[in-house]
Design a protein around this motif. Sequence first.
Motif, mmCIF file in Angstrom:
data_model
loop_
_atom_site.group_PDB
_atom_site.id
_atom_site.type_symbol
_atom_site.label_atom_id
_atom_site.label_comp_id
_atom_site.label_asym_id
_atom_site.label_seq_id
_atom_site.Cartn_x
_atom_site.Cartn_y
_atom_site.Cartn_z
ATOM 1 N N PHE A 104 0.898 -1.178 0.000
ATOM 2 C CA PHE A 104 0.000 0.000 0.000
ATOM 3 C C PHE A 104 0.925 1.214 0.000
ATOM 4 O O PHE A 104 2.102 1.090 0.365
ATOM 5 N N ASP B 242 4.454 3.516 8.455
ATOM 6 C CA ASP B 242 3.488 2.421 8.284
ATOM 7 C C ASP B 242 3.699 1.914 6.862
ATOM 8 O O ASP B 242 3.341 2.596 5.902
ATOM 9 N N ASP C 46 2.374 -5.716 6.681
ATOM 10 C CA ASP C 46 1.832 -4.400 7.055
ATOM 11 C C ASP C 46 2.294 -4.089 8.475
ATOM 12 O O ASP C 46 1.717 -4.590 9.442
ATOM 13 N N THR D 45 3.842 -1.157 11.370
ATOM 14 C CA THR D 45 4.071 0.246 11.741
ATOM 15 C C THR D 45 5.051 0.320 12.903
ATOM 16 O O THR D 45 4.918 -0.436 13.876
ATOM 17 N N GLU E 62 -2.796 -3.104 15.637
ATOM 18 C CA GLU E 62 -2.190 -1.797 15.398
ATOM 19 C C GLU E 62 -2.818 -0.675 16.218
ATOM 20 O O GLU E 62 -3.423 0.245 15.668
ATOM 21 N N GLU F 98 2.340 -1.543 14.926
ATOM 22 C CA GLU F 98 1.549 -2.559 14.225
ATOM 23 C C GLU F 98 2.373 -3.808 13.958
ATOM 24 O O GLU F 98 3.498 -3.726 13.460
#
Length: 464
Positions: free
Chosen positions: A219, A248, A260, A262, A392, A432
């Motif tokens: 992302f 992130d 994913d 963070t 997260e 996260e």
Amino acid sequence: MFLAHVYTNRRNKLKSLVNSGILLFIGNQEASYNYLANTYHFRQDSNFLYFFGLDLYNLVGLIDLDEKKEFIFGNDVDMDDIIWMGPQPSIAEQAMQVGIENTADLSALARYISKAQEQGRKIHISPTYRNTHLIQLADLFGVSHKEVKNFVSVELIKAIVSLREIKEEIEIEEIEKAMDIAYDMHTTSMRMAYPGRVEREIAGTIEGISLAKGSAVSFPIILSVHGETLHNHYHGNVLQVGQMMVTDAGAETTMHYASDITRTVPVGGKFNERQKGIYQAVLDANMSAIEAIRPGIEYRDIHFLAAKVLVEGLIKVGLMKGDAAAAVQAEAHTLFMPHGLGHQMGLDVHDMESLGENFVGYDENTKRATSFGTAYLRMGKKLKAGIVLTVEPGCYFIPALIDQWKSENKNAEFINYGLLESYKDFGGIRIEDDILVTETGHRILGKPIPKTIDDIEATMANKI
Ligand code: GLY
Ligand code: MN
Ligand code: MN
């Protein structure tokens, strides 16, 4: 791609879950960004990847439940294509790689669909998220683009969710590879977070790692000293001591499985006392939530557990007051954490989100809340072994939101608005991790990425 039997098994399971009709899977096309031939990095549709495995554009997968046949529709390349793209395997050769014997070119698809419509057979599709699909489907069905949604099949959506939500061992291995890439991205980001750097130097460097080691980011990277803006994609700030920098970011493997992660670090490599207090509150929420993960527990309960631990930390530093459980009951924590604790992850970073968040994260027994903050919880349902999800929690100081709540004296019995004024320049913190639910509890995926105060400071000391 995986071996053919993986895709055959998945399709066989899908066939056992849907009653009758035709299951239609439109693969993605190339998408242009400023003129037709200048295209975005190609990304195949995740449902197509899951059931048909082929990572090329302009393909359609079809499962005919009544005739017990499976097809790949696509056009073989012509000489012009070969000149510009190089030789490509034929559609028939590609289909064989994923266990499909029947192929035809795209013009035959229209005939197949119109014949099925004449016979009054049901055609099942999943929701579309690209307008090109909408046009393609409208043409195929002979309806207006506004009527394509009538073909979206809840039966198909539920069947896909029930398969994709439980990760196979080979999928978990892929996600672990995405975690390895994330480890390199995040430790690099930490080691670069020094005063004078511009955010984009770091964001660009770690995006380069995702490209060099996998298949790009999962992302668009969120990297900012203004972490209080949850999805902050502006990368033009110059780092200064006293700021917290949120990163992130995650990668996709070449097979398109995501990570994913963070991490939030103090610019310059040393936490000050004020930063330590808030950071530890978020870290405690992150670790308590992870500790509680096991099959059978509702994720919504873990969300509220994280909220309670966060409130306890904020009471310690004087920003909140009163009873932590009562504060969470009153949703006073949503001033500081106006989002949900996490979401599932797999072939999509927000796994299966295109199928509809409520079909993916909720079920008949767990309905989504509508209240401020909690409504953003993408997943509330009971956990099962094989689910991969993110944890997260965050704590954000959003000046406009603080001003609004303060003007309404909202939850004043739980919030110390006097002290909060002095935190309006703090920014935000999010931590996260990606977790696998196991038969007996959970496993944090990937090698540990530094997250304690000591480990972050030690990593940052190795400056680049
Ligand atoms: N991609 C942002 C997040 O869910 O963490
Ligand atoms: Mn994230
Ligand atoms: Mn996430």
